[in-house]
Design an enzyme around this catalytic site. Structure first.
Site, PDB file in Angstrom:
ATOM      1  N   PHE A  92       0.812  -1.222   0.000  1.00  0.00           N
ATOM      2  CA  PHE A  92       0.000   0.000   0.000  1.00  0.00           C
ATOM      3  C   PHE A  92       0.841   1.264   0.000  1.00  0.00           C
ATOM      4  O   PHE A  92       0.362   2.335   0.355  1.00  0.00           O
ATOM      5  CB  PHE A  92      -0.972   0.011   1.183  1.00  0.00           C
ATOM      6  CG  PHE A  92      -1.726  -1.272   1.365  1.00  0.00           C
ATOM      7  CD1 PHE A  92      -2.674  -1.656   0.434  1.00  0.00           C
ATOM      8  CD2 PHE A  92      -1.481  -2.089   2.444  1.00  0.00           C
ATOM      9  CE1 PHE A  92      -3.364  -2.851   0.586  1.00  0.00           C
ATOM     10  CE2 PHE A  92      -2.177  -3.283   2.600  1.00  0.00           C
ATOM     11  CZ  PHE A  92      -3.118  -3.664   1.671  1.00  0.00           C
ATOM     12  N   GLY A 117      -0.276  -7.008  -4.885  1.00  0.00           N
ATOM     13  CA  GLY A 117      -1.615  -7.479  -4.619  1.00  0.00           C
ATOM     14  C   GLY A 117      -2.638  -7.208  -5.698  1.00  0.00           C
ATOM     15  O   GLY A 117      -3.625  -7.940  -5.813  1.00  0.00           O
ATOM     16  N   ILE A 135     -11.321  -1.637 -18.375  1.00  0.00           N
ATOM     17  CA  ILE A 135     -11.109  -2.574 -17.273  1.00  0.00           C
ATOM     18  C   ILE A 135     -10.503  -3.847 -17.852  1.00  0.00           C
ATOM     19  O   ILE A 135     -11.152  -4.587 -18.602  1.00  0.00           O
ATOM     20  CB  ILE A 135     -12.422  -2.876 -16.537  1.00  0.00           C
ATOM     21  CG1 ILE A 135     -13.029  -1.579 -15.996  1.00  0.00           C
ATOM     22  CG2 ILE A 135     -12.201  -3.883 -15.421  1.00  0.00           C
ATOM     23  CD1 ILE A 135     -12.158  -0.841 -14.997  1.00  0.00           C
ATOM     24  N   GLY A 187      -6.403   1.375  -8.837  1.00  0.00           N
ATOM     25  CA  GLY A 187      -6.049   0.970  -7.479  1.00  0.00           C
ATOM     26  C   GLY A 187      -6.096   2.080  -6.446  1.00  0.00           C
ATOM     27  O   GLY A 187      -6.349   1.814  -5.270  1.00  0.00           O
ATOM     28  N   GLU A 188      -5.861   3.326  -6.853  1.00  0.00           N
ATOM     29  CA  GLU A 188      -5.867   4.443  -5.907  1.00  0.00           C
ATOM     30  C   GLU A 188      -7.251   5.075  -5.779  1.00  0.00           C
ATOM     31  O   GLU A 188      -7.737   5.336  -4.676  1.00  0.00           O
ATOM     32  CB  GLU A 188      -4.853   5.515  -6.341  1.00  0.00           C
ATOM     33  CG  GLU A 188      -3.461   5.008  -6.659  1.00  0.00           C
ATOM     34  CD  GLU A 188      -2.620   4.702  -5.428  1.00  0.00           C
ATOM     35  OE1 GLU A 188      -3.145   4.770  -4.305  1.00  0.00           O
ATOM     36  OE2 GLU A 188      -1.433   4.388  -5.605  1.00  0.00           O
TER      37      GLU A 188
END
Length: 731
Positions: free
Chosen positions: A234, A462, A622, A697-698
């Site tokens: 992260f 991840g 996507i 992701g953010e």
């Protein structure tokens, strides 16, 4: 060239590395055991500020199995040269064991190396220090902010505020939070002459390589960093931290491979964190809710030896809503703490909590629906950059989200809905994150058996890099996913940027696409120029590849397989190097989202439960719906933690973090999460990059905490401006 058939991209595939992980075959940093490996344990400073006057290592060195105890009194002087591959923070990075100064509680002041982990752990407790302690300053609210702030101005915010019919002033205080990924930070260092191999937990293998080359004064090519699997990060594994240098130093001085793992407690001092903020907003609007002016005054903690500032914390206030007059002042406050670092949604999530809470407060003040208020202030262009948006489908996110969530059924009056002892509330917030891109390379090889290998020195902490890159490569090469292998996490592979900032798919995905396109064109050219090929003489632009077979797009029967083509031409393989360099864009590029939350608050106890949550995102193409859901739902869980649970507590008397463990630093568990759902607008952003993605992701974290905070207000009628929202703040 004819467009390739798309079979893998967009398909709901399971992770290609999933079986390795669930069966324990995936090798993380701590799983590496070079022959003769010994163990290192870091000794931490018990004070936050002062100087070490003496060190007594006699008891530790007398313990069986102890090889060395290294500290500032006996460590060699290291060059610590400039490191252009670092975050380049102003100041000077921590130089381990190079002086007697203590800069923060938990600073590494010694390391014990022993033949067993248990011996090293015990001996570390026997190292004694005499320290002349000074009173530390660790409280953001009490410390001055010297120096020149970062500022931004558009129009005349002060005058516009004074003339605005509606004016509000609020201060928000999101707490410091730590990443707390499952995998502890581990480094295994092994020297062979002047060459160093490092197995490390990192989001960017080039970072520890550059750091150690600078610190030890050796060529970067003499260092190999290997990191095939990362158990979550992260953001806190995006730069090289002091323990990496300690492990390499211990290995050099002992002549043995050394394994060093930080304890859970040491993660609160040894690596970075999301800094605490004070974020003061003043806003003005007309009676119809159209913003006239907004000022943002920010204070954020940083260490004294480095200045960490989040670039993204100012962007939302400049361009998220139509605001003619904007003023921003951003000050960092030097404290006796270790240096912060990016944490998921860096800057943007902090700004979103303040701005989206303020918009909710304005909506309540005016009696306007919070969703309608945002629609009324939706800009047509980026006012800060004076550029059009590449794509901005935020209105569509609002519409789809409101319809799916059932927003129209909401009673707008706070504290109006109950379910027994529970007060029910709903809230929403906008999310955004800029579309970052960086140069990258990838190596592609097609073997004679019809399988392909793709390599790039990126990472996977991840989000599923192994899988998404395999999908892109499979479609570009016209192969089944099972016939493509993607490898990452090794400086021996072509370079890639840091795995963070939602830039991996945009950057590495684009270079994988380029490399595979180049290789496919090689094969097609070979076929159409080969007199023995069924495709001889065909126009290369008319050839596509599907299932490992090259054929004419409109005449599928005319073609042949990769295997047959390579065998006939006596080729063991075909090779290509893909590359990607971002083009200068004339547009403003962001990913967007609308997050909706429903909470229940116990009317007597103040406990908050998130009943359901929906996020709708405009993130371009996507690549993998399964991975996208994993990212979005995981971010919702993280946002629940930020909103309701996570808070690093410091004893300001000595700088000690009192909840530096997973028993007292609360994170969401299964009982805290239910009915989380994400939707993605169908589309792509071809201006952003060749694969059409905007980053996911953010952005999926950014709007979660403010949506929950706004729902808590709607449920209770009480506005809490500090994070996390605790039961005490609602009683």
């Amino acid at each position: 060239m004819s467009p390739q058939p798309q079979a893998a991209v967009g398909a709901p595939l399971t992770r290609v590395d999933g079986r390795l992980k669930v069966t324990g075959q995936a090798t993380y940093a701590a799983d590496h055991h070079p022959e003769g490996v010994v163990h290192a344990v870091v000794v931490d400073s018990p004070v936050a500020r002062g100087r070490i006057t003496s060190v007594d290592t006699s008891a530790a060195e007398a313990e069986p199995g102890v090889l060395r105890v290294i500290h500032h009194g006996n460590a060699p002087t290291l060059p610590y040269g400039p490191n252009p591959g670092s975050l380049n923070l102003p100041g000077a990075r921590l130089r381990v064991f190079q002086d007697d100064q203590v800069r923060f509680h938990g600073q590494p002041v010694a390391v014990v190396v022993a033949t067993t982990l248990e011996s090293a752990q015990h001996a570390a407790t026997l190292v004694k220090f005499d320290v002349t302690a000074e009173t530390p300053t660790t409280d953001l609210t009490d410390a001055p902010a010297p120096g020149t702030p970062t500022t931004y101005t558009r129009g005349d915010a002060e005058s516009a505020l004074q003339s605005s019919p509606v004016r509000l002033e609020m201060t928000y205080r999101p707490a410091r939070t730590h990443h707390n990924a499952m995998e502890l930070h581990t480094t295994v260092a092994q020297w062979e002459g002047d060459r160093l191999t490092l197995w490390d937990k990192t989001q960017w293998v080039q970072s520890p390589r550059a750091e150690l080359a600078a610190n030890f004064g050796i060529p970067a090519q003499n260092i190999r960093v290997i990191s095939p699997y990362v158990g979550g990060a992260f953001g806190n594994a995006a730069r090289a931290w002091p323990h990496i240098t300690i492990a390499a130093l211990a290995a050099r001085l002992t002549g043995r491979p050394v394994k060093l793992t930080l304890s859970r407690e040491q993660l609160y001092y040894g690596v970075g964190y999301r800094p605490a903020y004070e974020y003061r907003i003043r806003l003005g609007s007309d009676r119809g809710g159209r913003l006239t002016a907004m000022t943002h005054d920010l204070r954020a903690e940083t260490s004294r030896y480095e200045t960490f500032a989040e670039r993204g914390v100012l962007a939302p206030g400049q361009m998220l809503y139509t605001t003619p007059h904007v003023s921003q002042t951003y000050r960092t406050v030097p404290l006796d703490v270790n240096t912060p670092t990016p944490m998921r949604g860096p800057g943007y999530s902090t700004a979103a909590f303040a701005i989206e809470s303020a918009m909710d407060e304005l909506a309540h003040e005016l009696g306007i629906d919070p969703l309608e208020l945002r629609r009324r202030n939706e800009p047509e262009t980026d006012q800060a950059a004076d550029r059009p948006f590449s794509t901005r489908r935020l209105r569509e996110c609002y519409t789809v989200g409101a319809r799916t969530f059932g927003w129209s059924r909401r009673n707008p009056r706070p504290r109006s809905t109950r379910d027994g002892d529970w007060l029910i509330g709903t809230g929403m917030a906008t999310a955004l994150y800029d579309t970052l891109r960086a140069p990258a390379q990838a190596r592609v090889r097609l073997d004679a058996d019809g399988t392909a290998l793709v390599e790039s020195a990126t990472s996977d902490m991840g989000p599923g890099t192994y899988t998404s890159m395999t999908q892109v490569a499979a479609d570009a090469l016209g192969l089944a996913v099972r016939n493509v292998t993607f490898r990452l996490g090794d400086t021996a592979f072509p370079p890639a940027p840091v795995h963070g900032g939602s830039l991996t798919m945009a950057s590495v995905g684009s270079t994988v696409q380029d490399g595979c396109d180049r290789l496919r064109l090689q094969a097609i050219t070979l076929a159409v120029e080969d007199e023995d090929s069924p495709l001889y003489g065909a126009d290369a632009a008319d050839v596509v590849v599907r299932g490992g077979r090259l054929h004419l797009k409109d005449t599928p029967a005319r073609g042949e397989t990769y295997r047959r083509l390579l065998a006939r031409n006596d080729r063991d393989s075909l090779d290509a190097l893909g590359s990607y360099t971002p083009a200068q864009s004339r547009s403003s590029m962001y990913a967007y989202g609308a997050v909706f939350a429903e909470v229940a608050v116990d009317a007597r106890l103040g406990m908050v439960r998130v009943r359901r949550m929906l996020g709708v995102f405009d993130a371009g193409r996507i690549i993998s719906p399964e991975l996208a859901d994993s990212q979005a739902i995981g971010a919702m869980v993280g946002g629940i933690g930020a909103a309701l649970l996570e808070h690093t507590v410091t004893d300001h008397r000595d700088g000690r973090i009192v909840n530096a463990d997973l028993a007292d630093y609360l994170v969401p568990v299964n009982a805290d999460t239910r009915d989380l759902k994400a939707l993605y607008l169908d589309g792509r952003d071809d201006e952003a990059n060749p694969v059409g993605v905007k980053g996911l992701g953010e952005v999926v974290l950014v709007g979660v905490a403010p949506a929950i905070a706004n729902a808590v207000f709607h449920a209770t009628g009480r506005r809490v401006r500090d994070l996390p929202i605790t039961a005490e703040s609602l009683l």
